[in-house]
Design an enzyme around this catalytic site. Sequence first.
Site, PDB file in Angstrom:
ATOM      1  N   GLN A 125     -13.333  14.368  25.215  1.00 59.06           N
ATOM      2  CA  GLN A 125     -13.206  13.380  24.286  1.00 59.06           C
ATOM      3  C   GLN A 125     -12.381  12.117  24.734  1.00 59.06           C
ATOM      4  O   GLN A 125     -11.184  12.432  24.961  1.00 59.06           O
ATOM      5  CB  GLN A 125     -12.799  14.157  22.926  1.00 59.06           C
ATOM      6  CG  GLN A 125     -13.126  13.258  21.994  1.00 59.06           C
ATOM      7  CD  GLN A 125     -12.577  14.055  20.542  1.00 59.06           C
ATOM      8  OE1 GLN A 125     -13.637  14.960  20.348  1.00 59.06           O
ATOM      9  NE2 GLN A 125     -11.507  13.778  19.718  1.00 59.06           N
ATOM     10  N   GLY A 126     -12.910  11.193  24.643  1.00 61.11           N
ATOM     11  CA  GLY A 126     -12.405   9.773  24.875  1.00 61.11           C
ATOM     12  C   GLY A 126     -12.111   8.920  23.372  1.00 61.11           C
ATOM     13  O   GLY A 126     -12.733   7.914  23.358  1.00 61.11           O
ATOM     14  N   SER A 128      -8.543   9.102  21.429  1.00 57.27           N
ATOM     15  CA  SER A 128      -6.931   8.587  21.590  1.00 57.27           C
ATOM     16  C   SER A 128      -6.671   7.745  22.751  1.00 57.27           C
ATOM     17  O   SER A 128      -7.132   8.088  23.594  1.00 57.27           O
ATOM     18  CB  SER A 128      -6.238   9.735  21.468  1.00 57.27           C
ATOM     19  OG  SER A 128      -6.310  10.588  20.212  1.00 57.27           O
ATOM     20  N   GLU A 243     -14.960  20.479  14.096  1.00 58.06           N
ATOM     21  CA  GLU A 243     -14.146  21.479  14.785  1.00 58.06           C
ATOM     22  C   GLU A 243     -13.491  22.313  13.323  1.00 58.06           C
ATOM     23  O   GLU A 243     -12.502  23.158  13.527  1.00 58.06           O
ATOM     24  CB  GLU A 243     -13.134  20.818  15.451  1.00 58.06           C
ATOM     25  CG  GLU A 243     -12.107  20.053  14.668  1.00 58.06           C
ATOM     26  CD  GLU A 243     -11.030  19.094  15.304  1.00 58.06           C
ATOM     27  OE1 GLU A 243     -10.541  20.117  16.494  1.00 58.06           O
ATOM     28  OE2 GLU A 243     -10.896  18.064  15.471  1.00 58.06           O
ATOM     29  N   SER A 371      -3.261  14.791  12.579  1.00 56.56           N
ATOM     30  CA  SER A 371      -1.758  14.990  12.740  1.00 56.56           C
ATOM     31  C   SER A 371      -1.406  15.495  11.128  1.00 56.56           C
ATOM     32  O   SER A 371      -2.169  15.115  10.033  1.00 56.56           O
ATOM     33  CB  SER A 371      -0.910  13.730  12.609  1.00 56.56           C
ATOM     34  OG  SER A 371      -1.295  12.687  11.737  1.00 56.56           O
ATOM     35  N   ASN A 372      -0.293  16.005  10.789  1.00 59.56           N
ATOM     36  CA  ASN A 372       0.034  16.395   9.452  1.00 59.56           C
ATOM     37  C   ASN A 372       0.469  15.551   8.485  1.00 59.56           C
ATOM     38  O   ASN A 372      -0.082  15.594   7.387  1.00 59.56           O
ATOM     39  CB  ASN A 372       1.371  17.385   9.532  1.00 59.56           C
ATOM     40  CG  ASN A 372       1.203  18.612  10.408  1.00 59.56           C
ATOM     41  OD1 ASN A 372       0.108  19.246  10.742  1.00 59.56           O
ATOM     42  ND2 ASN A 372       2.281  19.400  10.427  1.00 59.56           N
ATOM     43  N   GLU A 373       0.710  14.225   8.951  1.00 62.26           N
ATOM     44  CA  GLU A 373       0.734  13.161   8.209  1.00 62.26           C
ATOM     45  C   GLU A 373      -0.379  12.686   7.701  1.00 62.26           C
ATOM     46  O   GLU A 373      -0.613  12.211   6.219  1.00 62.26           O
ATOM     47  CB  GLU A 373       1.637  11.882   8.789  1.00 62.26           C
ATOM     48  CG  GLU A 373       2.930  12.161   9.153  1.00 62.26           C
ATOM     49  CD  GLU A 373       3.348  13.219  10.261  1.00 62.26           C
ATOM     50  OE1 GLU A 373       4.424  13.666  10.487  1.00 62.26           O
ATOM     51  OE2 GLU A 373       2.294  13.669  11.025  1.00 62.26           O
TER      52      GLU A 373
END
Length: 397
Positions: A125-126, A128, A243, A371-373
């Site tokens: 996967q490209g 990030s 996912e 992310s958790n944020e």
Amino acid sequence: MTQIELEQFRRQVGSWLASNVPNAWRPALTNAEQGDFVELQKAWFTKLVEAGYATPHWPEGWPGGGRSLAEQKVIFEEVARADAPRLILYFVALYHAACTLFECGSEEQRQKYLPGILKGEIWCQGFSEPNAGSDLASLKTRAVRKGDKYIINGQKTWSTMAQYADHCLLLARTDSSGPPQAGLTYLLLDMKSPGVSVRPISQITGDDEFAEIFFDDVEVDVADRVGDEGAGWAVAQATLASERGLTLVELTQRMRYGLNILVGTLKSNGRLSDPVALADLGCLIPKVDAACALADQYLQKRINGTEQVGDASIVKLYYAQVLREFVALGVRVGGLDGQGDSGFMRGATQETGDWTLDYMNSYNWSIAGGSNEVQRNIIAERMLGMPREPKSWQLGE
């Protein structure tokens, strides 16, 4: 399928796994070279495909496809119970690539790429980039159209197993004139194309699961664009949604299995009579059960068609929290032996019993899957109706 039929199916899956899970794969893949891991993953993937257990989430008509969510849940639970290796090498292919093509791709693209996945082609996967992780809308990799080709220049990072990938799900910028999300386009890229170079990232754990990808005037056919030009943001959301659900069921169930490893550490260190250690374990077990229950509840909502935006975020956020507590307890009860490095175990989740490495690895889940944020923002804004966090482009920055 009735409950009785589901239980019969569960026994069938369990029996197959008992005969086919690779023997002693954990010690074999501890301190193993990456190439050995890749070979075991390919062999295990082939077995699962032939049995129909690798692709139960694919539509009916494809090998192994057409299973209900309840049947898929049984397969994931039994895979976790059997302590089978995770299909890390094929996760992007089986879920991100396949589900994106089923939902957003053309029939020509499905016929071109899906048979290759079943034969063992690997995808990465490209998305990030060094300065565009959770905020994908700020990505800089460019795709300039010239005739029937896009010319790609830029860089991606944290791409799982990219050094072994045959294809890449690529999100690139084709327009910068409007809101950032509106200028992204989704492409299917051949990793063997001229101008593609990959550099594995060595981690503190000794693994090189992730890699950087560099694109220098790489050509991609317009026919390999998924959706319309500029519609990549919406397609990417379909990719990331793939996912959820079953993956969360598998991870929470594997954490429950990992309790056996934690108890084994207590036994080996003579801590089973330690009241403090037992109190900590007593606090942890219901949290693991709660994580499993949340994942089950979330999947049931999907089965019933009552899933809400933010449901998956709750499960993922809680799983990441409990996992950190789980491995931290492993470090505490592991004693001096638990402070050493007994070797990275490839193909496992974070509960391997090498507690120091497990603890470091647990931080991955503060970011992986969103992310958790970001998860907290989704819960706050989309479920609780709190004011939205302003974006930098809205502030004129």
